[in-house]
Scaffold this motif. Structure first.
Motif, PDB file in Angstrom:
ATOM      1  N   GLU A  68     -10.938  -3.073  -3.770  1.00 63.95           N
ATOM      2  CA  GLU A  68      -9.803  -3.233  -4.687  1.00 63.95           C
ATOM      3  C   GLU A  68      -8.935  -4.421  -4.265  1.00 63.95           C
ATOM      4  OE1 GLU A  68      -7.692   0.421  -5.351  1.00 63.95           O
ATOM      5  OE2 GLU A  68      -6.179  -0.533  -6.613  1.00 63.95           O
ATOM      6  N   ASN A 119     -10.275   1.890 -11.103  1.00 68.16           N
ATOM      7  CA  ASN A 119     -10.898   2.901 -10.250  1.00 68.16           C
ATOM      8  C   ASN A 119     -11.354   4.067 -11.096  1.00 68.16           C
ATOM      9  OD1 ASN A 119     -10.544   1.691  -7.634  1.00 68.16           O
ATOM     10  ND2 ASN A 119      -8.364   2.075  -7.881  1.00 68.16           N
ATOM     11  N   ILE A 139       0.853  -1.191   0.000  1.00 69.07           N
ATOM     12  CA  ILE A 139       0.000   0.000   0.000  1.00 69.07           C
ATOM     13  C   ILE A 139       0.885   1.236   0.000  1.00 69.07           C
ATOM     14  CG2 ILE A 139      -1.782   1.303   1.234  1.00 69.07           C
ATOM     15  CD1 ILE A 139      -2.954  -1.259   2.238  1.00 69.07           C
ATOM     16  N   THR A 153     -11.842   6.196   0.645  1.00 70.54           N
ATOM     17  CA  THR A 153     -10.643   5.419   0.360  1.00 70.54           C
ATOM     18  C   THR A 153     -10.716   4.052   1.010  1.00 70.54           C
ATOM     19  OG1 THR A 153      -9.547   7.517   0.598  1.00 70.54           O
ATOM     20  CG2 THR A 153      -8.160   5.628   0.199  1.00 70.54           C
ATOM     21  N   ARG A 154     -11.272   4.008   2.221  1.00 67.59           N
ATOM     22  CA  ARG A 154     -11.293   2.773   2.974  1.00 67.59           C
ATOM     23  C   ARG A 154     -12.116   1.680   2.262  1.00 67.59           C
ATOM     24  NH1 ARG A 154     -11.853   1.927   8.773  1.00 67.59           N
ATOM     25  NH2 ARG A 154     -11.356   4.137   8.928  1.00 67.59           N
ATOM     26  N   SER A 201      -8.775  10.620   1.504  1.00 66.69           N
ATOM     27  CA  SER A 201      -8.810   9.594   2.551  1.00 66.69           C
ATOM     28  C   SER A 201      -9.666  10.028   3.729  1.00 66.69           C
ATOM     29  CB  SER A 201      -7.401   9.306   3.057  1.00 66.69           C
ATOM     30  OG  SER A 201      -7.067  10.199   4.084  1.00 66.69           O
ATOM     31  N   LEU A 215      -5.803  -0.144   7.750  1.00 69.03           N
ATOM     32  CA  LEU A 215      -5.153  -0.727   6.576  1.00 69.03           C
ATOM     33  C   LEU A 215      -4.465  -2.034   6.964  1.00 69.03           C
ATOM     34  CD1 LEU A 215      -3.650   2.420   4.823  1.00 69.03           C
ATOM     35  CD2 LEU A 215      -5.634   1.078   4.141  1.00 69.03           C
ATOM     36  N   ARG A 233     -13.256   1.661  -0.821  1.00 73.86           N
ATOM     37  CA  ARG A 233     -12.737   1.445  -2.172  1.00 73.86           C
ATOM     38  C   ARG A 233     -11.516   0.528  -2.119  1.00 73.86           C
ATOM     39  NH1 ARG A 233      -7.999   2.511  -4.211  1.00 73.86           N
ATOM     40  NH2 ARG A 233      -7.936   4.687  -3.587  1.00 73.86           N
ATOM     41  N   THR A 234     -10.625   0.784  -1.145  1.00 71.30           N
ATOM     42  CA  THR A 234      -9.432  -0.047  -0.987  1.00 71.30           C
ATOM     43  C   THR A 234      -9.801  -1.482  -0.654  1.00 71.30           C
ATOM     44  OG1 THR A 234      -8.150   1.867  -0.241  1.00 71.30           O
ATOM     45  CG2 THR A 234      -7.290  -0.305   0.344  1.00 71.30           C
ATOM     46  N   PHE A 250      -3.165   4.717  -1.960  1.00 73.43           N
ATOM     47  CA  PHE A 250      -4.088   5.294  -0.999  1.00 73.43           C
ATOM     48  C   PHE A 250      -3.905   6.793  -1.076  1.00 73.43           C
ATOM     49  CE2 PHE A 250      -5.913   6.231   3.097  1.00 73.43           C
ATOM     50  CZ  PHE A 250      -6.820   5.212   3.324  1.00 73.43           C
ATOM     51  N   ILE A 294      -1.570  -0.960  -4.124  1.00 73.73           N
ATOM     52  CA  ILE A 294      -2.766  -0.143  -3.890  1.00 73.73           C
ATOM     53  C   ILE A 294      -2.300   1.273  -3.566  1.00 73.73           C
ATOM     54  CG2 ILE A 294      -4.786   0.210  -2.405  1.00 73.73           C
ATOM     55  CD1 ILE A 294      -5.309  -2.413  -3.375  1.00 73.73           C
TER      56      ILE A 294
END
Lengths: 312, 312, 312
Positions: free
Chosen positions: B64, B76, A49, B57-58, A82, A97, B60-61, A77, A75
């Motif tokens: 992903e 994305n 990440i 972001t959370r 965020s 994360l 979506r991550t 971020f 990924i």
């Protein structure tokens, strides 16, 4: 050999043996990039990440490419979208994360010490991609690799670092790395940009560039941060360029085979003249290429099982 | 067994058998994440588009990562730079994406019902990643998985959901899921945050947290949306924290082995005190880990051929 | 057969044989997208960088999907967070990216000629994804593919391009491509939007849409750029729609089997009425699907070794 810690937080915390080991691994990695298929899936199934709280497409891209060449899932971020904008603490973001079970977190943040704080919090390996004015270890490692490749050794090389030493994480990491590997380091810049007691890091201070670059093997220019330029540090960019910029005249006074380096992005005509940046003395693009190799090496050493032959 | 529809629009539309089937599949998926190579290319060659019109972001991550662990290509689609700023309708954007032949669209949008509208428009499977205050089915599924893992069953568990019930898609999806799976659900919050007729969803309403959490097995805190906080709903955050925040005192009044859950990101000191969020009663990070597993399960069930053995 | 140059800068620079070769390759690529596993790793280990200085999720997504279907690693370089905001020149950004050794750079920039400048600078192949009002070759190639698929041939087809011819890179690329492939091209639009001497490109100019679309096989609408609409070019959108928009009435005056095309995103009710965009005469979504195929073909032809059988 193995690295002693799960994280790469700064050159201050690596031994010269570890640095040499990373550089040797990076040289193996460079061979992969010369293949027609620039990919060895040594880290397939691993997750990295990229957690960047300061924007940097260049460094982020280098880490992303390095990961993809080893078959890693990367990924990105994006800090600006965020959850920190929703009031979440950095530590909460990171432990969340971590709950998704990445192998490596690459972290850039404006606050010195952030990488260390996070490294102590999570099980994943943390690579510091720059924490404020503290350290930027992958930049220093790629600088060391560039010198080693060109000169055969870092030991005994005379290196002059020119610019805003006080506010540069690149300068700090380079000084740690260069001195550990046996280079002789000088720094030069306007008095407002030289931190007090910097001599304790084992460097010599010059206030004149002409004297600093005399007889050195490497001139490392630092970037003047135009976007956060502080009026109190610099009367004007023109004055900086005149007294501390590296141009054709400085080059004529330096050793003939001097290496010119710069962490990029360069401000042409400020810290470095175009005639120097584009000359055969410039190793700037080689530094960029080495950046991918060094980051591949770190990913491999931190997340690899050690059983796979990376060069097959 | 197969899911009856091509889309996951909300827990309202899933049967308890389907929910159980998804949770069982998610538990198989969790095993993959414990492998050294956290990847099974069961969905190699499939394409998932993350289409987020609200930033997250959370989540979506999580989607992903879930996709990458199954070998899916994840694209994305960033709402803020998308063609909607060029005057294109959402429907046109989506049918254009459909023309590129993705297998699954993951959609987040601020308007309730958007996922359903899009699901009727495209051939791809649509997973609702949150549509306004309507539903957020993957969040509820990961909540259910977390309870089931810890308690062995969801049936008969007493669950208190605390916070802004009226404006929370998480609350709505959780209520649908929990009641379908046989849990007993209570909700509590300031009167301005309790929707009229919520009892029709099969829940009991409390206006005192102390009473609501008495003898329950699970306390689910909802997030106070600081970024869109409405003055008319809350006199002040301090007052909310005092009367509806879960802290050490609330914990001392609850069952000893109560589970504390929160969809994240948490506002420390508002809806949940740090001493609770970081206590051994907290399942918040387990929820995050289960989020990846649940999303892997949905991808597998919606896009998989059913011929491959996912656990080999 | 091989392409003569390493770059795709515009249809002006491709021969009709090269265009035919690209279209044939694209048709093979379309077959891959119909497989259950829409992926052939013909370009595994290759790297493509999407370098977009103008926002375009749609085109960027099409290139990204095309790359992923061939197993390429795709890096998105986001202009808005890039080092250009730090004072770096475009050329420096690009030579730095080149130092990371990508195989293909996909470049969109607002300045005409940028793609050519960059192509001369780097070793990587450059695909022009739009340079100001100059060219947008992949759009024209997908338009040509759409006509060829539907009509069997491009030669002899009568095509009317309607809209802001003067400021449209799509129009320029389409005119080059269509005339090279033997189509007969007409352009129509308000006088302020017809460039002087456009006849030299081999087209006929009309100032009335009704006359322009009479007896043509294809009507290509251009997008009115609402976001940069110039008051001096257009009295009002309503007036444009009335005199130059394609609606049911225009359709009734055209050939019965006329193809309606549009590069998207469409402005419903401005350059095209909804009743036309959604009619069976509309090939707009087919164009989008062909966009992925054409981009796969270019990646394959530019970065492929030529030894692999792409259709196995």
């Amino acid at each position: 050999m193995k690295l002693r810690t799960k994280d790469i937080l700064g050159l201050e915390y690596l031994s010269s043996e570890e640095i040499s080991f990373i550089l040797d691994t990076a040289r193996s990695m460079k061979k992969i990039s010369t293949h027609s298929t620039k990919k060895v899936p040594a880290l397939r199934g691993k997750t990295i990440i990229n957690l960047f709280y300061e924007s940097s497409t260049r460094t982020r891209t280098s880490f992303e490419l390095a990961g993809k060449r080893l078959g890693v899932d990367v990924i990105n971020f994006n800090f600006s979208t965020s959850s920190t904008s929703k009031g979440e603490t950095l530590k909460d973001t990171v432990v969340n994360l971590q709950a998704m079970d990445p192998d490596i977190l690459v972290l850039r943040h404006s606050a010195p010490g952030t990488a260390k704080l996070i490294a102590e919090t999570v099980a994943a390996s943390v690579i510091n991609a720059g924490d404020g004015a503290h350290e930027h270890p992958t930049q220093a490692l790629l600088d060391l690799l560039t010198i080693k490749e060109s000169r055969g050794t870092i030991k005994g090389q005379h290196v002059a670092i020119i610019g805003d030493i006080a506010h540069s994480r690149v300068a700090r990491s380079d000084i740690w790395g260069l001195t550990k590997m046996g280079a002789k380091v000088r720094v030069a810049g306007p008095p407002t940009m030289i931190p007090p007691c910097i001599e304790k890091m084992g460097v010599k201070v010059f206030y004149s560039v002409d004297k600093a670059i005399q007889d050195v093997d490497v001139i490392m220019c630092l970037r003047i941060q135009l976007e956060r330029q502080n009026k109190y540090l610099l009367p004007s960019l023109r004055e900086y360029a005149r007294f501390f910029g590296i141009n054709r005249i400085s080059l004529s006074r330096a050793k003939e085979n001097v290496m010119i380096m710069h962490p990029g992005p360069i401000n042409r005509g400020v810290e470095i003249a175009s005639e120097v940046a584009d000359s055969k003395s410039s190793f700037i693009l080689g530094q960029v290429a080495n950046g991918v190799a060094v980051r591949m090496a770190l990913f491999y050493l931190l997340a690899g099982e050690g059983e796979e032959n990376v060069t097959h």
